[in-house]
Motif scaffolding. Structure first.
Motif, PDB file in Angstrom:
ATOM      1  N   LEU A 113      10.086  -8.630 -18.655  1.00 36.04           N
ATOM      2  CA  LEU A 113       9.709  -7.293 -18.115  1.00 36.04           C
ATOM      3  C   LEU A 113       9.029  -6.382 -19.485  1.00 36.04           C
ATOM      4  CD1 LEU A 113      13.064  -6.686 -16.548  1.00 36.04           C
ATOM      5  CD2 LEU A 113      10.841  -7.276 -15.449  1.00 36.04           C
ATOM      6  N   PRO A 114       8.285  -5.356 -18.971  1.00 31.96           N
ATOM      7  CA  PRO A 114       7.615  -4.379 -19.989  1.00 31.96           C
ATOM      8  C   PRO A 114       8.490  -3.999 -20.764  1.00 31.96           C
ATOM      9  CG  PRO A 114       7.166  -3.671 -17.835  1.00 31.96           C
ATOM     10  CD  PRO A 114       8.065  -4.841 -17.700  1.00 31.96           C
ATOM     11  N   SER A 115       8.173  -3.639 -22.324  1.00 36.09           N
ATOM     12  CA  SER A 115       8.921  -3.098 -23.394  1.00 36.09           C
ATOM     13  C   SER A 115       9.570  -1.731 -22.795  1.00 36.09           C
ATOM     14  CB  SER A 115       8.421  -2.956 -24.624  1.00 36.09           C
ATOM     15  OG  SER A 115       7.469  -2.354 -24.625  1.00 36.09           O
ATOM     16  N   GLU A 116       8.463  -0.919 -22.211  1.00 39.85           N
ATOM     17  CA  GLU A 116       9.018   0.527 -21.736  1.00 39.85           C
ATOM     18  C   GLU A 116      10.141   0.442 -20.947  1.00 39.85           C
ATOM     19  OE1 GLU A 116       5.269  -0.057 -20.379  1.00 39.85           O
ATOM     20  OE2 GLU A 116       5.553  -0.857 -22.170  1.00 39.85           O
ATOM     21  N   PHE A 117      10.022  -0.341 -19.724  1.00 34.76           N
ATOM     22  CA  PHE A 117      11.416  -0.847 -19.057  1.00 34.76           C
ATOM     23  C   PHE A 117      12.561  -1.077 -19.759  1.00 34.76           C
ATOM     24  CE2 PHE A 117      13.751  -3.393 -16.099  1.00 34.76           C
ATOM     25  CZ  PHE A 117      13.779  -2.769 -14.895  1.00 34.76           C
ATOM     26  N   MET A 118      12.348  -2.053 -20.556  1.00 34.39           N
ATOM     27  CA  MET A 118      13.558  -2.490 -21.310  1.00 34.39           C
ATOM     28  C   MET A 118      14.057  -1.410 -22.109  1.00 34.39           C
ATOM     29  SD  MET A 118      13.980  -5.478 -20.324  1.00 34.39           S
ATOM     30  CE  MET A 118      15.297  -6.421 -21.343  1.00 34.39           C
ATOM     31  N   GLN A 119      13.177  -0.572 -22.883  1.00 34.44           N
ATOM     32  CA  GLN A 119      13.647   0.508 -23.519  1.00 34.44           C
ATOM     33  C   GLN A 119      14.360   1.528 -22.844  1.00 34.44           C
ATOM     34  OE1 GLN A 119      10.476   1.802 -25.624  1.00 34.44           O
ATOM     35  NE2 GLN A 119      10.241  -0.293 -26.968  1.00 34.44           N
ATOM     36  N   LEU A 120      13.906   1.864 -21.539  1.00 34.77           N
ATOM     37  CA  LEU A 120      14.344   2.895 -20.682  1.00 34.77           C
ATOM     38  C   LEU A 120      15.877   2.531 -20.189  1.00 34.77           C
ATOM     39  CD1 LEU A 120      14.263   5.456 -19.470  1.00 34.77           C
ATOM     40  CD2 LEU A 120      12.829   4.611 -17.520  1.00 34.77           C
ATOM     41  N   GLY A 121      16.048   0.939 -20.198  1.00 33.19           N
ATOM     42  CA  GLY A 121      17.178   0.589 -19.943  1.00 33.19           C
ATOM     43  C   GLY A 121      18.212   0.605 -20.736  1.00 33.19           C
ATOM     44  N   ALA A 138      11.734   5.614  -9.635  1.00 30.73           N
ATOM     45  CA  ALA A 138      10.441   6.543  -9.068  1.00 30.73           C
ATOM     46  C   ALA A 138       9.159   5.624  -9.843  1.00 30.73           C
ATOM     47  CB  ALA A 138      10.415   7.726  -9.619  1.00 30.73           C
ATOM     48  N   THR A 139       9.310   4.811 -10.624  1.00 36.00           N
ATOM     49  CA  THR A 139       8.193   4.132 -11.668  1.00 36.00           C
ATOM     50  C   THR A 139       8.025   2.839 -11.023  1.00 36.00           C
ATOM     51  OG1 THR A 139       8.824   5.600 -13.258  1.00 36.00           O
ATOM     52  CG2 THR A 139       7.133   3.955 -13.744  1.00 36.00           C
ATOM     53  N   TYR A 140       9.079   2.028 -11.173  1.00 34.28           N
ATOM     54  CA  TYR A 140       8.895   0.732 -10.748  1.00 34.28           C
ATOM     55  C   TYR A 140       9.505   0.063  -9.374  1.00 34.28           C
ATOM     56  CZ  TYR A 140       8.369   0.642 -15.894  1.00 34.28           C
ATOM     57  OH  TYR A 140       7.860   0.918 -17.153  1.00 34.28           O
ATOM     58  N   GLN A 141       8.983  -0.950  -8.925  1.00 33.67           N
ATOM     59  CA  GLN A 141       9.677  -1.830  -8.183  1.00 33.67           C
ATOM     60  C   GLN A 141       9.550  -3.443  -8.599  1.00 33.67           C
ATOM     61  OE1 GLN A 141       6.927  -2.496  -4.603  1.00 33.67           O
ATOM     62  NE2 GLN A 141       5.317  -1.388  -5.475  1.00 33.67           N
ATOM     63  N   ILE A 142      10.428  -4.215  -7.941  1.00 36.49           N
ATOM     64  CA  ILE A 142      10.377  -5.671  -8.460  1.00 36.49           C
ATOM     65  C   ILE A 142       9.820  -6.423  -7.117  1.00 36.49           C
ATOM     66  CG2 ILE A 142      11.995  -5.431 -10.123  1.00 36.49           C
ATOM     67  CD1 ILE A 142      14.081  -6.611  -8.404  1.00 36.49           C
ATOM     68  N   GLU A 178       0.907  -1.229  -0.127  1.00 36.34           N
ATOM     69  CA  GLU A 178      -0.135  -0.057  -0.064  1.00 36.34           C
ATOM     70  C   GLU A 178       0.908   1.397   0.106  1.00 36.34           C
ATOM     71  OE1 GLU A 178      -3.223   0.283   3.226  1.00 36.34           O
ATOM     72  OE2 GLU A 178      -3.734  -1.551   1.849  1.00 36.34           O
ATOM     73  N   LEU A 179       1.860   1.207   0.702  1.00 33.98           N
ATOM     74  CA  LEU A 179       2.826   2.369   0.832  1.00 33.98           C
ATOM     75  C   LEU A 179       3.644   2.427  -0.567  1.00 33.98           C
ATOM     76  CD1 LEU A 179       4.157   2.040   4.649  1.00 33.98           C
ATOM     77  CD2 LEU A 179       2.606   3.650   3.668  1.00 33.98           C
ATOM     78  N   ASP A 180       3.997   1.539  -1.017  1.00 36.39           N
ATOM     79  CA  ASP A 180       4.662   1.660  -2.298  1.00 36.39           C
ATOM     80  C   ASP A 180       4.052   1.702  -3.577  1.00 36.39           C
ATOM     81  OD1 ASP A 180       6.698   1.693  -4.181  1.00 36.39           O
ATOM     82  OD2 ASP A 180       8.101   0.100  -3.142  1.00 36.39           O
ATOM     83  N   LYS A 181       3.709   2.594  -4.060  1.00 33.50           N
ATOM     84  CA  LYS A 181       2.696   2.668  -5.184  1.00 33.50           C
ATOM     85  C   LYS A 181       3.346   2.592  -6.650  1.00 33.50           C
ATOM     86  CE  LYS A 181      -0.761   4.588  -2.586  1.00 33.50           C
ATOM     87  NZ  LYS A 181      -1.565   3.411  -1.877  1.00 33.50           N
ATOM     88  N   ARG A 182       4.742   2.222  -6.395  1.00 37.63           N
ATOM     89  CA  ARG A 182       5.282   2.235  -7.768  1.00 37.63           C
ATOM     90  C   ARG A 182       4.852   0.778  -8.549  1.00 37.63           C
ATOM     91  NH1 ARG A 182      11.484   2.144  -6.168  1.00 37.63           N
ATOM     92  NH2 ARG A 182      10.500   0.884  -4.491  1.00 37.63           N
ATOM     93  N   GLN A 183       4.799   0.806  -9.972  1.00 36.76           N
ATOM     94  CA  GLN A 183       4.372  -0.456 -10.672  1.00 36.76           C
ATOM     95  C   GLN A 183       5.300  -1.431 -10.342  1.00 36.76           C
ATOM     96  OE1 GLN A 183       3.984   0.647 -14.776  1.00 36.76           O
ATOM     97  NE2 GLN A 183       4.389  -1.383 -15.619  1.00 36.76           N
ATOM     98  N   ILE A 184       4.602  -2.508 -10.099  1.00 36.92           N
ATOM     99  CA  ILE A 184       5.356  -3.864  -9.623  1.00 36.92           C
ATOM    100  C   ILE A 184       5.482  -4.801 -10.881  1.00 36.92           C
ATOM    101  CG2 ILE A 184       5.090  -6.040  -8.548  1.00 36.92           C
ATOM    102  CD1 ILE A 184       3.047  -4.621  -6.394  1.00 36.92           C
ATOM    103  N   LEU A 185       6.979  -4.983 -10.852  1.00 33.11           N
ATOM    104  CA  LEU A 185       7.369  -6.062 -11.748  1.00 33.11           C
ATOM    105  C   LEU A 185       7.426  -7.239 -11.238  1.00 33.11           C
ATOM    106  CD1 LEU A 185      10.439  -3.768 -13.210  1.00 33.11           C
ATOM    107  CD2 LEU A 185       8.201  -3.952 -14.162  1.00 33.11           C
ATOM    108  N   GLU A 186       7.058  -8.358 -11.472  1.00 33.74           N
ATOM    109  CA  GLU A 186       6.768  -9.549 -11.330  1.00 33.74           C
ATOM    110  C   GLU A 186       8.198 -10.200 -11.672  1.00 33.74           C
ATOM    111  OE1 GLU A 186       3.036 -11.296 -11.303  1.00 33.74           O
ATOM    112  OE2 GLU A 186       2.357 -10.437  -9.442  1.00 33.74           O
TER     113      GLU A 186
END
Ligand code: HEC
Length: 152
Positions: free
Chosen positions: A86-94, A133-137, A20-28
């Protein structure tokens, strides 16, 4: 037994609270993928530190070498394991971070201008900040990870 149950419920409560506290998008990811991501991350941090140290000594050859090791060559080594997970936006940013380090290496070699390199590094590090700021794993069990992989 009562204590075990109480512990279990308090753990569930803590995990729920963390979510609840960590609102960042979750990468499983599974444990192995998590390890790959975090090993690469720590290499990015220590490589960045080495670049800064070399910049403080105005040793632009060393700057170029350290930046090179964080470039697309590094991505080919580690990110093959993560494609489709992982989502392609994540891979592209990386990937754009790795391309920045290629560019930083080339410019350090040709321009030999520490101040210019510092500006580039600062700009690239905004991408580190933005991604964090956007993602957590979060780690899931292997069988789920396989399902996740095949559904992509
Ligand atoms: C495309 C996304 C992305 C980019 C770009 C990125 N990171 Fe990360 N990084 C992550 C994620 C996701 C985590 C795990 C965060 C979490 O679960 O709280 C992480 C974790 C880390 C960690 C913690 C490692 C550990 O062992 O716990 C460090 C250090 C780190 N990143 C450094 C960097 C640096 C330095 C850069 C830029 C040069 C960078 N990262 C760029 C996504 C990214």
């Amino acid at each position: 037994m009562k204590i075990v149950i109480a512990c279990f419920f308090s753990m569930v409560a803590v995990v729920a609270q963390a979510n609840e506290l960590d609102k960042r998008q979750i990468l499983e990811v599974n444990a192995m993928q998590r390890m790959h991501i975090l090993v690469e991350m720590r290499a990015l941090l220590s490589g960045t530190q080495k670049i800064l140290h070399s910049l403080s000594e105005e040793n632009m050859t060393a700057v170029a070498q350290h930046a090179q090791s964080l470039g697309t060559r590094m991505a080919h080594k580690t990110e093959g394991q993560l494609n489709g997970v992982l989502p392609s936006e994540f891979m592209q940013l990386g990937m754009s971070v790795h391309r920045d380090f290629d560019q930083i290496a080339m410019d350090a070699e040709s321009l030999k201008d520490p101040k210019y390199t510092l500006g580039q590094l600062s700009k690239t590090m905004k991408k580190c900040v933005a991604c964090h700021a956007t993602y957590q794993i979060q780690t899931i069990y292997q069988s789920n990870a396989q399902n996740l992989k095949s559904s992509h």
